[in-house]
Write a protein that holds these residues in place. Structure first.
Motif, PDB file in Angstrom:
ATOM      1  N   PHE A   6     -14.169 -36.644   0.515  1.00 45.99           N
ATOM      2  CA  PHE A   6     -15.295 -35.854   1.305  1.00 45.99           C
ATOM      3  C   PHE A   6     -14.568 -35.326   2.578  1.00 45.99           C
ATOM      4  CE2 PHE A   6     -17.919 -38.430  -1.443  1.00 45.99           C
ATOM      5  CZ  PHE A   6     -18.951 -37.383  -1.624  1.00 45.99           C
ATOM      6  N   ILE A   7     -13.444 -35.844   3.258  1.00 43.37           N
ATOM      7  CA  ILE A   7     -12.961 -35.000   4.254  1.00 43.37           C
ATOM      8  C   ILE A   7     -12.421 -33.682   3.826  1.00 43.37           C
ATOM      9  CG2 ILE A   7     -10.721 -35.196   5.823  1.00 43.37           C
ATOM     10  CD1 ILE A   7     -10.811 -37.961   5.868  1.00 43.37           C
ATOM     11  N   LEU A   8     -12.061 -33.579   2.434  1.00 44.31           N
ATOM     12  CA  LEU A   8     -11.464 -32.362   1.894  1.00 44.31           C
ATOM     13  C   LEU A   8     -12.827 -31.451   2.157  1.00 44.31           C
ATOM     14  CD1 LEU A   8      -9.697 -30.302   0.493  1.00 44.31           C
ATOM     15  CD2 LEU A   8     -10.334 -31.501  -1.674  1.00 44.31           C
ATOM     16  N   ILE A   9     -13.965 -31.801   1.533  1.00 42.71           N
ATOM     17  CA  ILE A   9     -15.223 -31.103   1.300  1.00 42.71           C
ATOM     18  C   ILE A   9     -15.544 -30.663   2.755  1.00 42.71           C
ATOM     19  CG2 ILE A   9     -17.499 -31.318   1.072  1.00 42.71           C
ATOM     20  CD1 ILE A   9     -15.844 -31.155  -1.613  1.00 42.71           C
ATOM     21  N   CYS A  10     -15.387 -31.481   3.692  1.00 38.57           N
ATOM     22  CA  CYS A  10     -15.762 -31.074   5.196  1.00 38.57           C
ATOM     23  C   CYS A  10     -14.895 -29.776   5.608  1.00 38.57           C
ATOM     24  CB  CYS A  10     -15.630 -32.075   6.210  1.00 38.57           C
ATOM     25  SG  CYS A  10     -16.925 -33.319   6.129  1.00 38.57           S
ATOM     26  N   LEU A  11     -13.629 -29.656   5.030  1.00 34.71           N
ATOM     27  CA  LEU A  11     -12.904 -28.400   5.479  1.00 34.71           C
ATOM     28  C   LEU A  11     -12.925 -27.321   4.637  1.00 34.71           C
ATOM     29  CD1 LEU A  11      -9.532 -30.174   5.835  1.00 34.71           C
ATOM     30  CD2 LEU A  11     -11.044 -29.672   7.716  1.00 34.71           C
ATOM     31  N   LEU A  12     -13.699 -27.471   3.424  1.00 36.21           N
ATOM     32  CA  LEU A  12     -14.036 -26.233   2.585  1.00 36.21           C
ATOM     33  C   LEU A  12     -15.138 -25.466   3.149  1.00 36.21           C
ATOM     34  CD1 LEU A  12     -13.345 -27.796  -0.868  1.00 36.21           C
ATOM     35  CD2 LEU A  12     -11.780 -26.575   0.409  1.00 36.21           C
ATOM     36  N   ASN A  13     -15.028 -23.998   2.859  1.00 40.56           N
ATOM     37  CA  ASN A  13     -15.952 -23.222   3.369  1.00 40.56           C
ATOM     38  C   ASN A  13     -16.884 -22.398   2.085  1.00 40.56           C
ATOM     39  OD1 ASN A  13     -15.579 -23.622   6.322  1.00 40.56           O
ATOM     40  ND2 ASN A  13     -13.933 -22.304   6.040  1.00 40.56           N
ATOM     41  N   ARG A  14     -16.080 -21.890   1.319  1.00 41.89           N
ATOM     42  CA  ARG A  14     -16.756 -21.068   0.152  1.00 41.89           C
ATOM     43  C   ARG A  14     -17.512 -22.048  -1.081  1.00 41.89           C
ATOM     44  NH1 ARG A  14     -11.883 -16.706  -1.315  1.00 41.89           N
ATOM     45  NH2 ARG A  14     -11.758 -15.781   0.904  1.00 41.89           N
ATOM     46  N   LYS A  15     -18.649 -21.630  -1.249  1.00 41.66           N
ATOM     47  CA  LYS A  15     -19.458 -22.472  -2.063  1.00 41.66           C
ATOM     48  C   LYS A  15     -18.688 -22.839  -3.422  1.00 41.66           C
ATOM     49  CE  LYS A  15     -23.767 -21.465  -0.058  1.00 41.66           C
ATOM     50  NZ  LYS A  15     -25.523 -20.742  -0.014  1.00 41.66           N
ATOM     51  N   ARG A  16     -18.218 -21.633  -4.009  1.00 40.35           N
ATOM     52  CA  ARG A  16     -17.685 -21.775  -5.369  1.00 40.35           C
ATOM     53  C   ARG A  16     -16.399 -23.017  -5.369  1.00 40.35           C
ATOM     54  NH1 ARG A  16     -17.396 -15.704  -7.905  1.00 40.35           N
ATOM     55  NH2 ARG A  16     -19.535 -15.382  -8.021  1.00 40.35           N
TER      56      ARG A  16
END
Length: 450
Positions: free
Chosen positions: A343-353
Protein backbone atom coordinates in the motif's frame (compact mmCIF):
# COMPACT_ATOMS: atom_id res chain seq x y z
CA UNK A 1 -36.44 5.60 9.48
CA UNK A 2 -34.47 2.93 11.33
CA UNK A 3 -34.22 0.85 8.14
CA UNK A 4 -32.81 3.77 6.12
CA UNK A 5 -30.41 4.61 8.95
CA UNK A 6 -29.12 1.02 9.00
CA UNK A 7 -28.90 0.99 5.20
CA UNK A 8 -26.81 4.17 5.30
CA UNK A 9 -24.53 2.65 7.95
CA UNK A 10 -24.15 -0.52 5.90
CA UNK A 11 -23.13 1.43 2.79
CA UNK A 12 -20.63 3.37 4.86
CA UNK A 13 -19.01 0.24 6.30
CA UNK A 14 -19.78 -2.32 3.58
CA UNK A 15 -16.09 -2.87 2.80
CA UNK A 16 -15.37 -3.62 6.46
CA UNK A 17 -18.35 -5.94 6.81
CA UNK A 18 -17.70 -7.80 3.56
CA UNK A 19 -14.03 -8.45 4.29
CA UNK A 20 -14.78 -9.26 7.94
CA UNK A 21 -17.33 -11.95 7.10
CA UNK A 22 -15.19 -13.40 4.30
CA UNK A 23 -12.18 -13.84 6.58
CA UNK A 24 -14.23 -15.12 9.51
CA UNK A 25 -16.15 -17.62 7.34
CA UNK A 26 -13.00 -19.11 5.81
CA UNK A 27 -11.30 -19.36 9.20
CA UNK A 28 -14.38 -21.11 10.56
CA UNK A 29 -13.94 -23.63 7.75
CA UNK A 30 -10.33 -24.32 8.78
CA UNK A 31 -11.38 -24.70 12.42
CA UNK A 32 -14.23 -27.02 11.44
CA UNK A 33 -11.80 -29.23 9.53
CA UNK A 34 -8.89 -29.26 11.97
CA UNK A 35 -10.06 -27.95 15.34
CA UNK A 36 -10.16 -30.45 18.19
CA UNK A 37 -12.03 -29.78 21.41
CA UNK A 38 -9.28 -30.68 23.84
CA UNK A 39 -7.39 -28.12 25.95
CA UNK A 40 -3.66 -28.05 25.36
CA UNK A 41 -0.59 -26.99 27.33
CA UNK A 42 -1.00 -23.51 28.85
CA UNK A 43 -4.78 -23.79 28.71
CA UNK A 44 -4.84 -26.11 31.74
CA UNK A 45 -3.07 -23.59 33.95
CA UNK A 46 -4.08 -20.39 32.15
CA UNK A 47 -7.78 -21.20 31.86
CA UNK A 48 -8.88 -24.24 33.88
CA UNK A 49 -6.91 -23.70 37.07
CA UNK A 50 -6.72 -19.91 36.98
CA UNK A 51 -10.15 -18.91 35.63
CA UNK A 52 -12.89 -21.51 35.31
CA UNK A 53 -12.48 -23.54 38.51
CA UNK A 54 -12.15 -20.36 40.66
CA UNK A 55 -15.32 -18.98 39.03
CA UNK A 56 -17.19 -22.19 39.82
CA UNK A 57 -15.88 -22.07 43.40
CA UNK A 58 -16.98 -18.44 43.65
CA UNK A 59 -13.54 -17.17 44.67
CA UNK A 60 -12.19 -15.74 41.41
CA UNK A 61 -9.96 -12.73 42.12
CA UNK A 62 -10.53 -9.91 39.63
CA UNK A 63 -6.89 -8.84 40.12
CA UNK A 64 -6.00 -11.93 38.13
CA UNK A 65 -7.36 -10.22 35.01
CA UNK A 66 -4.26 -8.00 34.77
CA UNK A 67 -1.75 -10.38 36.32
CA UNK A 68 1.08 -11.69 34.18
CA UNK A 69 1.01 -14.88 32.14
CA UNK A 70 4.69 -15.42 31.31
CA UNK A 71 5.80 -11.95 30.14
CA UNK A 72 2.29 -10.95 29.12
CA UNK A 73 -0.79 -9.44 30.73
CA UNK A 74 -3.54 -11.14 28.73
CA UNK A 75 -6.46 -9.10 30.08
CA UNK A 76 -8.62 -9.22 26.94
CA UNK A 77 -8.00 -12.93 26.37
CA UNK A 78 -9.19 -13.65 29.92
CA UNK A 79 -12.25 -11.44 29.51
CA UNK A 80 -13.15 -13.21 26.26
CA UNK A 81 -12.66 -16.64 27.87
CA UNK A 82 -14.82 -15.73 30.87
CA UNK A 83 -17.65 -14.36 28.73
CA UNK A 84 -17.70 -17.45 26.49
CA UNK A 85 -17.53 -19.79 29.49
CA UNK A 86 -20.41 -18.08 31.30
CA UNK A 87 -22.61 -17.88 28.21
CA UNK A 88 -21.88 -21.44 27.05
CA UNK A 89 -22.11 -22.98 30.51
CA UNK A 90 -18.98 -25.09 30.19
CA UNK A 91 -15.49 -25.07 28.66
CA UNK A 92 -15.48 -25.63 24.90
CA UNK A 93 -12.13 -24.79 23.34
CA UNK A 94 -13.39 -25.12 19.73
CA UNK A 95 -16.04 -22.51 20.46
CA UNK A 96 -13.29 -20.21 21.74
CA UNK A 97 -11.38 -20.76 18.48
CA UNK A 98 -14.48 -19.87 16.48
CA UNK A 99 -15.15 -16.69 18.43
CA UNK A 100 -11.54 -15.50 18.44
CA UNK A 101 -11.46 -16.01 14.63
CA UNK A 102 -13.59 -12.86 14.47
CA UNK A 103 -10.60 -10.74 15.54
CA UNK A 104 -8.39 -11.30 12.46
CA UNK A 105 -11.55 -10.70 10.44
CA UNK A 106 -11.93 -7.35 12.21
CA UNK A 107 -8.25 -6.50 11.53
CA UNK A 108 -8.66 -7.30 7.84
CA UNK A 109 -11.92 -5.34 7.64
CA UNK A 110 -10.43 -2.31 9.38
CA UNK A 111 -7.38 -2.22 7.10
CA UNK A 112 -9.49 -2.78 3.97
CA UNK A 113 -11.91 0.01 4.96
CA UNK A 114 -8.96 2.34 5.67
CA UNK A 115 -7.05 1.54 2.48
CA UNK A 116 -10.23 1.80 0.41
CA UNK A 117 -10.04 5.55 0.87
CA UNK A 118 -6.68 5.71 -0.92
CA UNK A 119 -7.13 2.79 -3.30
CA UNK A 120 -10.72 2.19 -4.35
CA UNK A 121 -10.08 -1.29 -5.65
CA UNK A 122 -12.29 -4.29 -5.03
CA UNK A 123 -9.48 -6.60 -6.12
CA UNK A 124 -7.20 -5.12 -3.42
CA UNK A 125 -9.91 -5.61 -0.78
CA UNK A 126 -10.43 -9.19 -1.94
CA UNK A 127 -6.65 -9.64 -1.80
CA UNK A 128 -6.66 -8.48 1.83
CA UNK A 129 -9.45 -10.94 2.62
CA UNK A 130 -7.52 -13.82 1.03
CA UNK A 131 -4.33 -12.69 2.79
CA UNK A 132 -5.91 -12.77 6.24
CA UNK A 133 -7.90 -15.94 5.56
CA UNK A 134 -4.65 -17.81 4.87
CA UNK A 135 -4.06 -20.32 7.70
CA UNK A 136 -0.61 -18.94 8.43
CA UNK A 137 -0.51 -18.70 12.24
CA UNK A 138 -1.82 -22.25 12.69
CA UNK A 139 -1.09 -22.27 16.41
CA UNK A 140 -3.15 -19.14 16.96
CA UNK A 141 -6.02 -20.38 14.82
CA UNK A 142 -6.29 -23.92 16.25
CA UNK A 143 -5.43 -23.23 19.86
CA UNK A 144 -8.23 -21.68 21.91
CA UNK A 145 -6.01 -19.54 24.09
CA UNK A 146 -4.26 -17.30 21.58
CA UNK A 147 -6.55 -14.33 21.03
CA UNK A 148 -3.95 -12.05 22.68
CA UNK A 149 -1.92 -12.09 19.46
CA UNK A 150 -4.91 -10.97 17.40
CA UNK A 151 -6.05 -8.40 19.97
CA UNK A 152 -2.56 -6.86 20.12
CA UNK A 153 -2.46 -6.36 16.34
CA UNK A 154 -6.03 -5.00 16.20
CA UNK A 155 -5.51 -2.43 18.94
CA UNK A 156 -2.09 -1.44 17.57
CA UNK A 157 -3.27 -0.68 14.02
CA UNK A 158 -6.22 1.30 15.43
CA UNK A 159 -3.99 3.26 17.82
CA UNK A 160 -1.52 4.16 15.07
CA UNK A 161 -4.45 5.16 12.84
CA UNK A 162 -5.75 7.66 15.37
CA UNK A 163 -2.28 9.06 16.01
CA UNK A 164 -1.64 9.50 12.27
CA UNK A 165 -4.91 11.26 11.55
CA UNK A 166 -5.53 13.11 14.77
CA UNK A 167 -2.60 15.28 15.82
CA UNK A 168 -4.88 18.32 15.84
CA UNK A 169 -7.88 16.35 17.11
CA UNK A 170 -7.91 15.88 20.88
CA UNK A 171 -10.37 12.98 20.72
CA UNK A 172 -8.21 11.15 18.20
CA UNK A 173 -5.09 11.61 20.32
CA UNK A 174 -6.93 10.34 23.39
CA UNK A 175 -8.25 7.36 21.39
CA UNK A 176 -4.70 6.59 20.22
CA UNK A 177 -3.53 6.62 23.84
CA UNK A 178 -6.38 4.37 25.03
CA UNK A 179 -5.89 1.80 22.26
CA UNK A 180 -2.16 1.88 22.92
CA UNK A 181 -2.87 0.86 26.51
CA UNK A 182 -5.26 -1.83 25.23
CA UNK A 183 -2.52 -3.22 22.95
CA UNK A 184 -0.21 -3.70 25.93
CA UNK A 185 -2.73 -5.79 27.86
CA UNK A 186 -2.34 -8.68 25.46
CA UNK A 187 1.24 -9.63 24.71
CA UNK A 188 4.26 -7.70 25.97
CA UNK A 189 5.24 -6.38 22.53
CA UNK A 190 1.99 -4.43 22.55
CA UNK A 191 4.00 -1.78 24.44
CA UNK A 192 5.82 -1.01 21.19
CA UNK A 193 2.89 0.89 19.72
CA UNK A 194 3.44 3.68 22.29
CA UNK A 195 7.15 3.73 21.44
CA UNK A 196 6.46 3.92 17.70
CA UNK A 197 3.96 6.78 18.08
CA UNK A 198 6.54 8.66 20.15
CA UNK A 199 9.26 8.11 17.53
CA UNK A 200 6.98 9.05 14.62
CA UNK A 201 6.00 12.27 16.43
CA UNK A 202 9.71 13.13 16.67
CA UNK A 203 10.12 12.41 12.96
CA UNK A 204 7.24 14.77 12.19
CA UNK A 205 9.14 17.52 13.98
CA UNK A 206 12.36 16.70 12.12
CA UNK A 207 10.71 16.75 8.69
CA UNK A 208 8.52 19.78 9.43
CA UNK A 209 5.24 17.86 9.22
CA UNK A 210 3.82 19.01 12.52
CA UNK A 211 0.94 21.50 12.55
CA UNK A 212 1.56 22.40 16.19
CA UNK A 213 5.12 21.74 17.41
CA UNK A 214 4.28 22.12 21.10
CA UNK A 215 1.41 19.65 20.84
CA UNK A 216 3.57 17.18 18.89
CA UNK A 217 6.30 17.37 21.53
CA UNK A 218 3.71 16.79 24.25
CA UNK A 219 2.30 13.78 22.35
CA UNK A 220 5.79 12.32 21.87
CA UNK A 221 6.67 12.70 25.56
CA UNK A 222 3.30 11.31 26.72
CA UNK A 223 3.59 8.16 24.62
CA UNK A 224 7.25 7.72 25.54
CA UNK A 225 6.33 7.86 29.23
CA UNK A 226 3.55 5.35 28.60
CA UNK A 227 6.06 3.03 26.93
CA UNK A 228 8.53 3.36 29.83
CA UNK A 229 5.75 2.70 32.36
CA UNK A 230 4.64 -0.42 30.46
CA UNK A 231 8.22 -1.71 30.34
CA UNK A 232 8.66 -1.26 34.10
CA UNK A 233 5.23 -2.81 34.62
CA UNK A 234 6.49 -5.99 32.95
CA UNK A 235 8.46 -8.48 35.02
CA UNK A 236 10.60 -11.01 33.17
CA UNK A 237 9.64 -14.49 34.43
CA UNK A 238 12.34 -16.81 35.67
CA UNK A 239 13.21 -19.69 33.40
CA UNK A 240 12.87 -17.72 30.16
CA UNK A 241 16.43 -16.39 30.10
CA UNK A 242 17.56 -19.19 27.79
CA UNK A 243 15.03 -18.05 25.18
CA UNK A 244 16.68 -14.63 24.85
CA UNK A 245 19.36 -13.82 22.29
CA UNK A 246 22.13 -13.63 24.88
CA UNK A 247 24.92 -12.28 22.66
CA UNK A 248 25.28 -10.27 19.49
CA UNK A 249 26.18 -13.34 17.40
CA UNK A 250 22.98 -15.15 18.42
CA UNK A 251 20.99 -11.95 17.93
CA UNK A 252 22.31 -11.37 14.40
CA UNK A 253 21.67 -14.99 13.40
CA UNK A 254 18.10 -14.75 14.67
CA UNK A 255 17.63 -11.35 13.01
CA UNK A 256 18.78 -12.82 9.72
CA UNK A 257 16.21 -15.60 10.10
CA UNK A 258 13.34 -13.19 10.84
CA UNK A 259 14.30 -10.78 8.05
CA UNK A 260 14.53 -13.66 5.59
CA UNK A 261 10.95 -14.77 6.17
CA UNK A 262 9.18 -15.97 4.08
CA UNK A 263 11.80 -18.37 2.81
CA UNK A 264 10.95 -19.93 -0.54
CA UNK A 265 13.04 -22.83 -1.85
CA UNK A 266 15.69 -22.08 0.78
CA UNK A 267 15.90 -18.47 -0.45
CA UNK A 268 15.23 -15.70 2.04
CA UNK A 269 12.54 -14.01 -0.03
CA UNK A 270 11.95 -11.60 2.83
CA UNK A 271 15.30 -9.91 2.12
CA UNK A 272 13.96 -8.77 -1.25
CA UNK A 273 10.74 -7.50 0.33
CA UNK A 274 12.62 -5.51 2.98
CA UNK A 275 15.03 -4.19 0.36
CA UNK A 276 12.05 -3.00 -1.69
CA UNK A 277 10.48 -1.44 1.41
CA UNK A 278 13.65 0.52 2.24
CA UNK A 279 13.85 1.61 -1.41
CA UNK A 280 10.33 3.04 -1.13
CA UNK A 281 11.34 4.87 2.06
CA UNK A 282 14.34 6.33 0.22
CA UNK A 283 12.21 7.44 -2.73
CA UNK A 284 9.72 9.14 -0.43
CA UNK A 285 12.41 10.96 1.60
CA UNK A 286 14.47 12.10 -1.41
CA UNK A 287 12.11 12.45 -4.37
CA UNK A 288 8.56 12.37 -2.98
CA UNK A 289 8.87 14.42 0.19
CA UNK A 290 5.48 16.02 -0.46
CA UNK A 291 3.87 12.58 0.00
CA UNK A 292 4.76 12.73 3.69
CA UNK A 293 2.06 15.36 4.13
CA UNK A 294 -0.52 12.72 3.30
CA UNK A 295 -1.79 11.20 6.59
CA UNK A 296 -2.34 7.86 4.85
CA UNK A 297 1.35 7.73 3.91
CA UNK A 298 2.24 8.66 7.49
CA UNK A 299 -0.03 5.87 8.72
CA UNK A 300 1.54 3.24 6.46
CA UNK A 301 5.10 4.29 7.30
CA UNK A 302 4.22 4.22 11.00
CA UNK A 303 2.86 0.69 10.58
CA UNK A 304 6.08 -0.40 8.88
CA UNK A 305 8.19 1.10 11.67
CA UNK A 306 5.96 -0.80 14.12
CA UNK A 307 6.62 -4.05 12.22
CA UNK A 308 10.39 -3.53 12.41
CA UNK A 309 10.14 -2.73 16.12
CA UNK A 310 8.20 -5.99 16.57
CA UNK A 311 10.89 -7.93 14.70
CA UNK A 312 13.74 -6.43 16.74
CA UNK A 313 11.99 -7.25 20.02
CA UNK A 314 11.01 -10.77 18.93
CA UNK A 315 14.59 -11.46 17.89
CA UNK A 316 15.81 -10.50 21.35
CA UNK A 317 13.04 -12.15 23.38
CA UNK A 318 12.86 -15.39 21.37
CA UNK A 319 16.19 -15.56 19.58
CA UNK A 320 17.85 -18.31 21.58
CA UNK A 321 17.34 -21.70 23.16
CA UNK A 322 14.40 -23.82 22.05
CA UNK A 323 12.76 -20.94 20.14
CA UNK A 324 15.74 -19.92 17.99
CA UNK A 325 13.55 -20.61 14.95
CA UNK A 326 10.51 -18.48 14.16
CA UNK A 327 7.58 -19.76 16.21
CA UNK A 328 4.44 -20.25 14.16
CA UNK A 329 2.38 -17.99 16.44
CA UNK A 330 4.50 -14.95 15.46
CA UNK A 331 3.74 -15.25 11.75
CA UNK A 332 0.44 -13.39 12.14
CA UNK A 333 2.59 -10.34 13.01
CA UNK A 334 5.43 -10.81 10.51
CA UNK A 335 3.05 -11.34 7.59
CA UNK A 336 1.73 -7.77 7.89
CA UNK A 337 4.98 -6.23 6.61
CA UNK A 338 4.51 -7.12 2.90
CA UNK A 339 0.90 -5.93 3.07
CA UNK A 340 1.92 -2.47 4.31
CA UNK A 341 4.70 -2.30 1.71
CA UNK A 342 2.20 -2.89 -1.08
CA UNK A 343 0.00 0.00 0.00
CA UNK A 344 3.00 2.32 0.36
CA UNK A 345 3.75 1.47 -3.27
CA UNK A 346 0.16 2.28 -4.27
CA UNK A 347 0.51 5.72 -2.65
CA UNK A 348 3.49 6.45 -4.90
CA UNK A 349 1.82 5.40 -8.15
CA UNK A 350 -0.05 7.93 -10.27
CA UNK A 351 -1.34 6.25 -13.42
CA UNK A 352 -4.62 4.39 -13.12
CA UNK A 353 -3.55 1.52 -15.37
CA UNK A 354 -0.43 0.89 -13.32
CA UNK A 355 -2.44 1.00 -10.10
CA UNK A 356 -4.98 -1.43 -11.61
CA UNK A 357 -2.16 -3.79 -12.60
CA UNK A 358 -0.65 -3.52 -9.08
CA UNK A 359 -3.99 -4.33 -7.43
CA UNK A 360 -4.61 -7.35 -9.65
CA UNK A 361 -1.05 -8.51 -9.04
CA UNK A 362 -1.59 -8.20 -5.29
CA UNK A 363 -4.75 -10.31 -5.51
CA UNK A 364 -2.95 -12.95 -7.57
CA UNK A 365 0.04 -13.00 -5.20
CA UNK A 366 -2.31 -13.33 -2.22
CA UNK A 367 -3.90 -16.39 -3.82
CA UNK A 368 -0.49 -17.89 -4.65
CA UNK A 369 0.74 -17.16 -1.12
CA UNK A 370 -2.32 -18.77 0.46
CA UNK A 371 -2.00 -21.82 -1.77
CA UNK A 372 1.65 -22.20 -0.81
CA UNK A 373 0.88 -21.87 2.89
CA UNK A 374 -1.78 -24.57 2.65
CA UNK A 375 0.32 -27.00 0.61
CA UNK A 376 3.72 -26.62 2.25
CA UNK A 377 3.03 -25.73 5.85
CA UNK A 378 -0.53 -25.79 7.00
CA UNK A 379 -1.66 -29.33 6.18
CA UNK A 380 1.30 -30.94 7.90
CA UNK A 381 1.02 -28.73 10.99
CA UNK A 382 -2.77 -29.04 11.14
CA UNK A 383 -2.46 -32.83 11.05
CA UNK A 384 -0.39 -32.58 14.22
CA UNK A 385 -3.28 -30.74 15.85
CA UNK A 386 -5.57 -33.60 14.83
CA UNK A 387 -3.32 -35.83 16.92
CA UNK A 388 -5.08 -34.22 19.87
CA UNK A 389 -7.83 -36.76 19.31
CA UNK A 390 -5.40 -39.26 20.86
CA UNK A 391 -4.89 -36.84 23.74
CA UNK A 392 -8.65 -36.57 24.12
CA UNK A 393 -8.96 -40.34 24.41
CA UNK A 394 -6.34 -40.24 27.17
CA UNK A 395 -8.40 -37.66 29.07
CA UNK A 396 -11.65 -39.58 28.63
CA UNK A 397 -10.07 -42.87 29.70
CA UNK A 398 -8.50 -41.29 32.78
CA UNK A 399 -11.77 -39.62 33.74
CA UNK A 400 -13.70 -42.89 33.34
CA UNK A 401 -11.23 -44.64 35.61
CA UNK A 402 -11.85 -42.02 38.28
CA UNK A 403 -15.63 -42.08 37.75
CA UNK A 404 -15.81 -45.87 38.08
CA UNK A 405 -13.50 -45.76 41.10
CA UNK A 406 -11.09 -48.30 39.64
CA UNK A 407 -8.16 -46.75 41.43
CA UNK A 408 -6.19 -43.63 40.68
CA UNK A 409 -5.66 -42.75 37.02
CA UNK A 410 -2.30 -41.15 37.84
CA UNK A 411 -0.19 -44.21 36.87
CA UNK A 412 -2.10 -44.34 33.56
CA UNK A 413 -1.39 -40.64 32.89
CA UNK A 414 2.26 -41.00 33.83
CA UNK A 415 2.56 -43.83 31.31
CA UNK A 416 1.25 -41.50 28.58
CA UNK A 417 4.12 -39.08 28.82
CA UNK A 418 5.84 -37.55 26.89
CA UNK A 419 3.47 -34.93 25.57
CA UNK A 420 2.62 -36.76 22.35
CA UNK A 421 -0.19 -38.60 24.10
CA UNK A 422 -0.84 -36.12 26.89
CA UNK A 423 -2.32 -32.62 26.48
CA UNK A 424 -0.25 -31.32 29.39
CA UNK A 425 3.38 -32.21 30.17
CA UNK A 426 2.88 -32.60 33.94
CA UNK A 427 0.81 -35.74 34.51
CA UNK A 428 0.55 -35.19 38.27
CA UNK A 429 -0.76 -31.67 37.79
CA UNK A 430 -3.26 -32.81 35.17
CA UNK A 431 -4.46 -35.56 37.50
CA UNK A 432 -5.17 -33.00 40.21
CA UNK A 433 -7.33 -31.02 37.77
CA UNK A 434 -9.19 -34.12 36.50
CA UNK A 435 -10.05 -35.17 40.06
CA UNK A 436 -11.22 -31.74 41.15
CA UNK A 437 -14.88 -32.05 42.31
CA UNK A 438 -15.86 -29.22 39.95
CA UNK A 439 -14.12 -30.63 36.87
CA UNK A 440 -17.29 -32.25 35.47
CA UNK A 441 -19.18 -28.98 35.77
CA UNK A 442 -16.33 -27.09 34.07
CA UNK A 443 -15.82 -29.67 31.32
CA UNK A 444 -18.43 -32.47 31.14
CA UNK A 445 -16.05 -34.56 29.09
CA UNK A 446 -17.80 -37.89 29.64
CA UNK A 447 -21.31 -36.69 28.75
CA UNK A 448 -20.45 -35.03 25.47
CA UNK A 449 -17.84 -37.58 24.41
CA UNK A 450 -20.05 -40.68 24.68
Amino acid sequence: MIFFHLKKKFHKYQIFLTVFFLVWSIRLLWIGLYGVDVPFWDQWDGEADSIYLPILRGDYDLKHLISQHNEHRIFFTRILSIVIFLLNGHWNTVLVMQIQAMIPGAIAGFLAQTFWKINRSYSACLGIAVYFAAPLGTENMLWGFQSQFYFMVLFSVISIYYSSFGESNRKFVLSAFVFSVFAFFNIASGALVAFVISVVSCLKLIFGLSEDKKKTILISISFLLLFVFEIFFTKLPSGHEELHASDYHTYLNSLSLYMGWPGINKIGFGYYIHGFTFSLFFIILIFKREKLKNPYVQYLISLQIWIYAQILLLVYARGGGSEANIANRYLDILSLGPLFTFFILICLLNRKRIILFANLSFLLLSIVFTNRVIREGFIERASLFLQREKMLSVLVTAKRMEAKEKGSSLPFLLAKTPVLELPYPDATRLHMLLTDPLFDKMMPILSYRE
